[in-house]
Scaffold this active site. Structure first.
Site, short mmCIF file in Angstrom:
data_model
loop_
_atom_site.label_atom_id
_atom_site.label_comp_id
_atom_site.label_asym_id
_atom_site.label_seq_id
_atom_site.Cartn_x
_atom_site.Cartn_y
_atom_site.Cartn_z
N HIS A 46 4.65 38.86 37.16
CA HIS A 46 5.19 37.52 37.48
C HIS A 46 6.35 37.19 36.56
CE1 HIS A 46 1.80 36.62 40.11
NE2 HIS A 46 0.95 36.86 39.14
N GLU A 150 -9.94 39.45 39.96
CA GLU A 150 -9.34 38.11 40.08
C GLU A 150 -9.36 37.62 41.53
OE1 GLU A 150 -5.27 37.96 38.71
OE2 GLU A 150 -4.75 39.91 39.56
N ASP A 176 -6.03 33.32 39.52
CA ASP A 176 -6.16 33.86 40.87
C ASP A 176 -7.60 33.77 41.36
OD1 ASP A 176 -3.70 34.80 42.14
OD2 ASP A 176 -3.48 36.05 40.35
C1 3PY Z 1 -4.72 35.06 36.47
O1 3PY Z 1 -5.26 34.14 35.82
O2 3PY Z 1 -4.69 35.11 37.70
C2 3PY Z 1 -4.07 36.14 35.75
O3 3PY Z 1 -3.54 37.03 36.38
C3 3PY Z 1 -4.08 36.10 34.27
O4 3PY Z 1 -3.50 37.20 33.69
MG MG Z 2 -3.49 36.85 38.45
#
Ligand code: 3PY
Ligand code: MG
Length: 265
Positions: A46, A150, A176
């Site tokens: 990102h 995630e 996520d």
């Molecule tokens: C998230 O919180 O989605 C992440 O990718 C953290 O690194």
């Molecule tokens: Mg993430």
């Protein structure tokens, strides 16, 4: 070959704390590499950081003491191969939601007989201060492979996904994960779905002898997660730390002309 002290620490069952480098800037990396973190992850998912800047940052970090890691933009062989061949000591792979995706990440990050990583490059061996032959012989024991849990799919199928041989760490991306649960993205919530998901990942990691990890917003949260059993702890990012301090100054002085943006990580 220099030993990967973060992997060794995690294998001993100890916690290891680092942060994210989101700025495409070798000077910021130089400064952060001197602060005392165990590891620094160059963010390629990102951020605007190019592979050239990432390779420079891997060299700066490894020469300064912390372990250089890279979060790749997506789980594919090209991304994983190129960050490892340009000198990262480990890779963080986002959104691993099936056993096939975990196997693909292991194949890309490990040489035979564990995986299918192909031979080539110079910077990997330089950053480990060894010759390429030594690197090829010992990389499987030194490279840290971190797979991200995630998404609710990864939580539901965690046992079959994270039992794939060759993984070191299961790392929770809370933003996520909460988003995939239909909630507002956040680092932390007392919501039962979220807290149960974390406990489930901790249990799966204990079962398969993996280190559990999580991204947190600050040092207080890091201490709580370590006490809960998490080992691989990412605290915010260099940009997040810079902005938190800057915003505190602005708030303390009652300045009102700023936009008040809150950086998470
Ligand atoms: C998230 O919180 O989605 C992440 O990718 C953290 O690194
Ligand atoms: Mg993430």
């Amino acid at each position: 070959m220099k030993p990967n002290h973060v992997r060794a620490k995690l294998k001993r069952g100890e916690p290891s704390v680092g942060t994210w480098l989101t700025l495409p800037d070798p000077i910021a990396a130089r400064m952060m590499a001197r602060v005392g973190f165990d590891w620094l992850t160059v963010e390629l998912e990102h951020s605007s950081t190019s592979l050239e800047t990432a390779a420079t940052n891997f060299a700066i970090i490894s020469a300064s003491g912390p372990v250089p890691l890279a979060r790749v933009p997506w789980n594919n062989v090209q991304n994983i191969k190129r960050v490892l061949d340009t000198g990262a000591w480990g890779v963080v792979v986002p959104m691993v939601n099936s056993r096939a995706e975990a196997e693909a990440a292991v194949d890309a990050a490990r040489y035979a007989p564990i995986g299918k990583r192909t031979i080539g490059g110079q910077l990997h061996a330089i950053n480990f201060e060894c010759d390429p032959a030594t690197y090829y012989a010992q990389a499987n024991e030194q490279i840290l492979l971190v797979l991200m849990a995630e998404h609710v799919d990864a939580i539901e199928k965690a046992d079959e996904i994270f039992s794939v041989p060759g993984i070191d760490v299961v790392f929770i991306g809370p933003n996520d994960l909460t988003h995939s649960m239909g909630k507002a993205p956040c680092f932390e919530t007392e919501d039962r779905d979220f807290t149960d998901a974390l406990e489930h990942i901790l249990a799966i990691c204990r079962k398969h002898k993996l280190a559990a990890g999580i991204h947190v917003a600050d040092e207080a949260a890091a201490q709580r997660r370590i006490a809960q059993g998490f080992q691989f702890i990412a605290v915010a990012s260099e940009a997040g730390m810079m902005l938190s301090k800057a915003q505190a100054v602005v708030r303390a002085l009652g300045l009102t002309s700023g936009k008040g943006t809150v950086a998470k990580y």
